[in-house]
Design a protein around this motif. Structure first.
Motif, mmCIF file in Angstrom:
data_model
loop_
_atom_site.group_PDB
_atom_site.id
_atom_site.type_symbol
_atom_site.label_atom_id
_atom_site.label_comp_id
_atom_site.label_asym_id
_atom_site.label_seq_id
_atom_site.Cartn_x
_atom_site.Cartn_y
_atom_site.Cartn_z
ATOM 1 N N PHE A 305 7.689 5.885 -1.904
ATOM 2 C CA PHE A 305 6.813 5.323 -0.523
ATOM 3 C C PHE A 305 7.559 4.159 0.097
ATOM 4 C CE2 PHE A 305 2.746 7.961 -1.611
ATOM 5 C CZ PHE A 305 3.290 9.203 -1.217
ATOM 6 N N PHE A 306 7.638 4.277 1.670
ATOM 7 C CA PHE A 306 8.108 2.930 2.456
ATOM 8 C C PHE A 306 7.010 2.663 3.256
ATOM 9 C CE2 PHE A 306 12.021 4.496 0.609
ATOM 10 C CZ PHE A 306 12.807 3.258 0.114
ATOM 11 N N SER A 307 6.480 1.423 3.387
ATOM 12 C CA SER A 307 5.703 1.296 4.458
ATOM 13 C C SER A 307 6.687 0.069 5.361
ATOM 14 C CB SER A 307 4.476 0.556 3.950
ATOM 15 O OG SER A 307 4.621 -0.733 3.505
ATOM 16 N N ASN A 308 6.003 -0.623 6.209
ATOM 17 C CA ASN A 308 6.874 -1.608 6.865
ATOM 18 C C ASN A 308 7.223 -2.919 6.001
ATOM 19 O OD1 ASN A 308 6.524 -0.203 9.422
ATOM 20 N ND2 ASN A 308 4.680 -1.310 9.972
ATOM 21 N N SER A 309 6.287 -2.895 4.988
ATOM 22 C CA SER A 309 6.369 -4.319 4.023
ATOM 23 C C SER A 309 6.351 -3.943 2.647
ATOM 24 C CB SER A 309 5.270 -5.087 4.274
ATOM 25 O OG SER A 309 4.210 -4.613 4.231
ATOM 26 N N THR A 310 6.379 -2.523 2.059
ATOM 27 C CA THR A 310 6.217 -2.389 0.785
ATOM 28 C C THR A 310 7.149 -1.225 0.396
ATOM 29 O OG1 THR A 310 4.328 -1.062 0.997
ATOM 30 C CG2 THR A 310 3.968 -3.119 0.698
#
Length: 400
Positions: A305-310
């Motif tokens: 999983f990719f978010s803006n910061s993780t």
């Protein structure tokens, strides 16, 4: 000369008196109350059992009152109409007070108007582990007799909640057994494994010891027990090495766990994960991959999983001749803040036989706990995953 000798003797007597007072229970006066601390033993003289019961209440969360007899309960600040939580520590190799005890007591009293009773058996839990185990039955009898005094004051069995840590978890199990399994609740925090993994249910904690028994396993690969011992067993991060903790030594879930308690299960395992740093909380999602056709070998797929910061990763394993695999994926931000998901098929190549160059299937995800208003969400098409290649897809999930 005689006067100097008298003064010297007086000083020596005063020092000895202060030392004996500290050894007898480290009792001080604080805000007009007698506050008693845990005993301090040592390796050479700490195996003989000596039990203290210390009462903590919301009015004095950092001041333990030593309860000596019935009158100590009746005339104290104990409230027989409130829930009573009894904390039992475990093996203390060096004879020191548990470093976590004050934090646990204050955390409980910060959230609940209850009686908290800490059982101090530092004397009896020190020295060799085997000698501490030998004291378990006698300690359980002492606590059971203490609870009988509480019941005589009008305390209900169902309002008693035992919290046992390590070896203290099995002590709590015996206490519950002595009361016919009718006490309200036992919470076992990392119940001890040595001497108990192969013990009979009568000798260790088991689901019959209270109306509800839960266990949290955090060190099952070292000193914790590996087997389920409660109605519900939580295996945090697999129950073994914990993020942020050294690996060479061991160092109110119901409401949010999505478990229906209208009828108690016999034994349920619950797996959850934590982050390696405070506040240790993470979000959990169930991820699934459905193969278009079954395979005659194990299928491994890496999910990220990719978010803006993780960035958070887990691996799904689909057994041979099955078409679906699932896994719990812990991520640092809510699912609705995950922008994309990357899938990578990891083939099982052998020098005499090559695996298939690609697989086809469908990817699904849902935040935990599952409920009818938030069903599994699947990408609306079949995915083709080439061997050892990262394939990314947008993961549009609306925030509530």
């Amino acid at each position: 000369m005689v006067e100097d000798l008298k003064r010297l003797l007086l000083v020596v007597f005063a020092v000895l008196w202060l030392l004996s007072s500290a050894q007898a229970g480290n009792t001080d006066r604080l805000s007009g109350h007698h506050c008693t601390d845990f005993q301090t033993a040592n390796f050479l003289r700490g195996s003989k059992l000596k039990v203290q019961f210390l009462l903590f209440t919301s009015s004095s969360p950092s001041c333990g009152k030593l309860i000596l007899a019935d009158d100590g309960i009746k005339n104290g600040s104990f409230n027989s109409s409130s829930e009573t939580k009894i904390i039992i520590h475990g093996f203390r190799a060096l004879g020191t007070k548990p470093s976590w005890i004050e934090g646990l007591v204050q955390a409980i009293l910060h959230t609940s108007q209850v009686n908290v009773i800490a059982v101090d058996w530092v004397y009896g839990s020190t020295g060799a582990y085997a000698s501490a185990v030998e004291n378990v039955t006698q300690l359980a009898l002492s606590i059971s007799q203490f609870i009988s005094k509480l019941l005589a004051l009008g305390v209900s069995r169902t309002s008693i909640h035992i919290i046992g840590v390590s070896l203290g978890a099995h002590v709590g199990g015996l206490v519950g057994h002595f009361h016919g399994g009718q006490l309200g609740r036992i919470t076992a925090l990392d119940p001890a494994g040595p001497k108990y993994t192969r013990a009979s249910p009568e000798e260790r904690l088991d689901p019959g010891d209270a109306l509800f028994v839960e266990a949290v396993h955090t060190d099952a690969d070292n000193f914790g027990i590996r087997i389920p011992v409660g109605h519900i067993d939580y295996f945090v991060n697999g129950g073994k090495d914990q993020p942020g903790c050294p690996r060479f030594i061991s160092a109110g879930l119901l409401e949010q766990a999505g478990v229906n308690m209208s009828k108690l299960p016999k034994e349920v395992k619950v797996y959850l994960m934590t982050s390696p740093s405070a506040p240790f909380c993470v979000y959990h999602s169930l991820v699934e991959f459905h193969l278009q056709k079954k395979r005659n070998r194990v299928t491994s797929i890496e999910i990220t999983f990719f978010s803006n910061s993780t960035q958070d990763t887990a691996k799904i394993t689909i057994p041979t001749h099955q078409d679906m695999g699932k896994r719990l994926l812990a991520h640092q931000v809510p699912l609705c803040q995950i922008n994309s998901v990357t899938l990578k098929y990891i083939p099982k190549n052998r020098f005499w036989r090559k695996d298939e160059p690609s697989i086809v299937g469908k990817f699904c995800v849902a935040p935990l706990p599952l409920n009818s208003s938030q069903p599994m969400s699947c990408l609306p098409w079949n995915l083709t995953l080439p061997s050892k290649t990262d394939i990314s897809y947008d993961l549009p999930t609306a925030c509530a």
